[in-house]
Scaffold this active site. Structure first.
Site, PDB file in Angstrom:
ATOM      1  N   HIS A 462     -13.186  79.634  46.891  1.00  0.00           N
ATOM      2  CA  HIS A 462     -12.217  80.494  47.571  1.00  0.00           C
ATOM      3  C   HIS A 462     -12.861  80.958  48.864  1.00  0.00           C
ATOM      4  O   HIS A 462     -13.943  81.556  48.854  1.00  0.00           O
ATOM      5  CB  HIS A 462     -11.845  81.699  46.708  1.00  0.00           C
ATOM      6  N   CYS A 463     -12.194  80.685  49.980  1.00  0.00           N
ATOM      7  CA  CYS A 463     -12.758  81.036  51.289  1.00  0.00           C
ATOM      8  C   CYS A 463     -12.120  82.324  51.801  1.00  0.00           C
ATOM      9  O   CYS A 463     -10.927  82.336  52.136  1.00  0.00           O
ATOM     10  CB  CYS A 463     -12.520  79.902  52.290  1.00  0.00           C
ATOM     11  N   PRO A 464     -12.868  83.416  51.865  1.00  0.00           N
ATOM     12  CA  PRO A 464     -12.283  84.683  52.341  1.00  0.00           C
ATOM     13  C   PRO A 464     -11.909  84.649  53.815  1.00  0.00           C
ATOM     14  O   PRO A 464     -11.067  85.416  54.258  1.00  0.00           O
ATOM     15  CB  PRO A 464     -13.403  85.700  52.085  1.00  0.00           C
TER      16      PRO A 464
END
Length: 629
Positions: A462-464
């Site tokens: 998951h890429c913030p």
């Protein structure tokens, strides 16, 4: 809280391993639930009969318990009545069910055994006994032969209540998928969700029951909700799940206590704090406009999103001012301290996850504002064209990564129930195969993202910074986004240097004096250049890391970090992970981008949302169809 005392006494009778008529698996079955724990005979392990054991002298009860099928058949053939009960009316089918003797149960049923026979001090059916021990395969077998899970035992519990209170998620899921009532009440009006919140400290089966639509706000005979029980028994996991799902925090039980009242009386401070936060949020509609502006989560989200704009602007303005270095340092320190303290602003976790995304957008906004207003007019057409072309591709791939479906594994309610039934009946119901949140069969390279609350096929991470997962559907776009982010950052840093060459007309000095002289002339551009150079450095590292994983290792980030969780990964003599998806560097690269280099190297990226095993993967490579569950 007197209403809890009665339930606590009731709970003592339900302690695992202290169940009358069920606590004894081998030998005499006349023990009572109030005997000391050490006096309870232990259950025989469910293992194949050892050849050295002589079963010839076993009576039929002991033969059933040990799984001595031939001895059981011999005694039945000699005329033993399969429905004969003992002094507590416990039948042979009860003993076979609790010891998970599938073959013997089938034989007893063929011989006319009563599937719903009542026996033991708890007046339970064989299905009750199997459920208490978590024997999913036995539950399935008995249900196929018309066992009734809705029958209440002497303590007023059906099989769904028993499965929920003992944390047997697979049995809960199977019973619900078969169509049994999710909100069924026992004699105390407690639902499966209440029992799960009361007794089970892990997320399952509470999360499963919530996902399948269990009512959050039903009350038992003392008007306690599932949230009351979670607070009273300090069940932090169930408490968080119920709050997140929107459980009513204002309901009072028969003593007039809300969940918050109970938390305060028991001095459970963390629970009290969380409940007070939820109550404050719920009561915002009745507050004045000023309070709503301060407390509203949506407004806080916009404030957190906008705050980095102001911080960057103030930092650049102070650096570009004519103030002394001491004053500049003082003001910058104050701004940074305020920024750090503001990160602790009272917001939900969901709001805080937006901060990295906001920082990325803000940084890019000010860099491009600097470019268009200061740098662009001083730079040649060719350099501007190259930079704008690279930037256009950067924004395109950023948008594609941000807004594309990362490969969410989707399923409607009917498909979920069908999946549960099929997985349970083929003995594939475990955490490696089934997601108890999404209620879907998990593809082989998938992972459930706790932030997005979705299962993503071929999950990388998951890429913030893009506020989205990276997976099967957008991993390629993410890689190209990194490529053009590195290129654009490098170009921007170079354009800053060209800008200084133009405006200073060659008066630059190498080394640290160059930075000092450039900062004196325009500190705003210097800040932008340093920011850009920093982005270039760390994003380049990330890009090389991704390239190594894609081409050399044939692994996702999740697989590389959590390979020990997955049985299909092996290790070489050096402890390095061996991926079963590795086809060589060039083929791995062409597969990822679906390129065709030669007649022999043709990229192929299968639909990872439909591949559940290595056999499916091999069939897909060979172009063979496979069955989709």
């Amino acid at each position: 809280m007197s209403e809890f005392n009665e339930i606590k006494d009731f709970d003592k009778e339900l302690e695992p391993g202290c169940l009358s008529g069920v606590s004894v698996y081998i030998g005499s079955h006349h023990h009572h639930q109030h005997h000391k724990k050490e006096s309870k005979p232990k259950k025989q392990p469910d293992k194949p009969a050892q050849p050295e054991i002589d079963y010839s002298n076993f009576d039929i009860v002991k033969a059933t318990q040990y799984g001595a099928f031939n001895r059981v058949k011999e005694l039945i053939d000699q005329g033993y009545d399969v429905n004969q009960g003992d002094s507590e009316n416990v039948k042979l089918l009860h003993w076979a069910a609790i010891n998970n003797r599938l073959e013997i149960v089938k034989y007893f049923i063929e011989c006319g055994a009563e599937v719903n026979a009542i026996g033991g001090e708890l007046s339970s059916t064989p299905l009750h006994w199997a459920t208490r021990e978590g024997h999913l395969s036995m539950v399935i077998l008995l249900l196929k032969h018309d066992a009734d899970p809705t029958i209440l035992d002497k303590e007023g519990l059906n099989c769904l209540h028993l499965a929920a209170q003992n944390g047997f998620t697979s049995i809960v899921a199977y019973l619900l998928a078969k169509g049994y009532e999710i909100n069924c009440a026992d004699v105390n009006l407690m639902t499966p969700l209440m029992w799960s919140a009361f007794r089970v400290k892990t997320s399952d089966p509470t999360r499963l029951l919530i996902t399948l639509g269990a009512s959050l706000n039903l009350t038992d005979r003392n008007r306690n909700t599932a949230l009351h029980w979670a607070v009273y028994y300090r069940n932090r996991t169930a408490f968080q799940l119920l709050l997140k799902a929107g459980a009513n925090v204002f309901i009072q039980n028969s003593s007039g206590d809300t969940p918050l009242d109970i938390a305060k009386k028991l001095r459970i401070y963390w629970f009290s704090k969380k409940l007070e936060e939820v109550i404050q949020e719920k009561e915002l509609a009745n507050k004045n406009v000023f309070v709503r502006l301060i407390k509203d989560e949506e407004i806080k989200k916009w404030i957190i999103f906008a705050f980095p704009f102001l911080v960057y602007y103030l930092l650049g303005s102070i650096l570009n001012s004519s103030l002394s270095y001491a004053l500049k340092l003082l003001f910058i320190t104050i701004i940074l301290l305020v920024a750090l303290s503001s990160s602790r602003l009272h917001c939900s976790e969901k709001v805080h996850t937006k901060i990295p995304f906001a920082i990325y957008i803000v940084t890019k906004f000010w860099l491009y504002a600097t470019y268009f207003t200061i740098i662009m007019p001083k730079i040649s057409f060719v350099l501007n064209f190259i930079f704008l072309l690279s930037s256009s591709l950067l924004f395109y791939y950023f948008y594609k990564t941000w807004r594309s479906d990362p490969g969410v594994v989707k399923s409607d309610q009917n498909q979920k129930c069908k999946t549960i039934i099929e997985l349970a009946e083929c003995d594939g119901f475990d955490a490696a195969w089934f997601c108890s949140t999404c209620l879907v069969r998990k593809p082989i390279r998938s992972k459930h993202c706790s932030i997005c609350n979705l299962c993503v096929a071929k999950h990388d991470h998951h890429c913030p910074w893009i506020a989205n997962c990276v997976g099967y559907g957008n991993h390629k776009y993410f890689f190209l986004f990194l490529v053009f982010l590195v290129l654009s950052s490098a170009l921007f840093t170079y354009l800053c240097y060209e800008y200084w060459l133009v405006v200073l007309r060659g008066r630059l000095i190498d080394g640290i004096n160059f930075i000092i002289k450039a900062s004196h002339f325009n500190a705003w551009v210097t800040l932008a250049a340093i920011n850009s150079a920093f982005h270039f450095t760390w994003v380049l590292c990330l890009l090389l890391f991704q390239l190594h994983q894609i081409t050399w290792l044939a692994l996702t980030t999740n697989e590389r970090m959590n390979h020990e969780r997955y049985d299909h990964f092996k290790h070489d003599n050096n402890g390095e992970v061996i991926s079963p998806f590795d086809q060589g560097c060039l083929q791995n690269f062409s597969n990822f981008f679906e390129l065709k280099f030669t007649r022999f190297i043709r990229g192929s990226n299968p639909d990872w949302r439909r591949i559940y095993s290595l056999d499916d993967y091999e069939d897909e490579k060979r172009g063979k169809p496979f069955e989709l569950i």
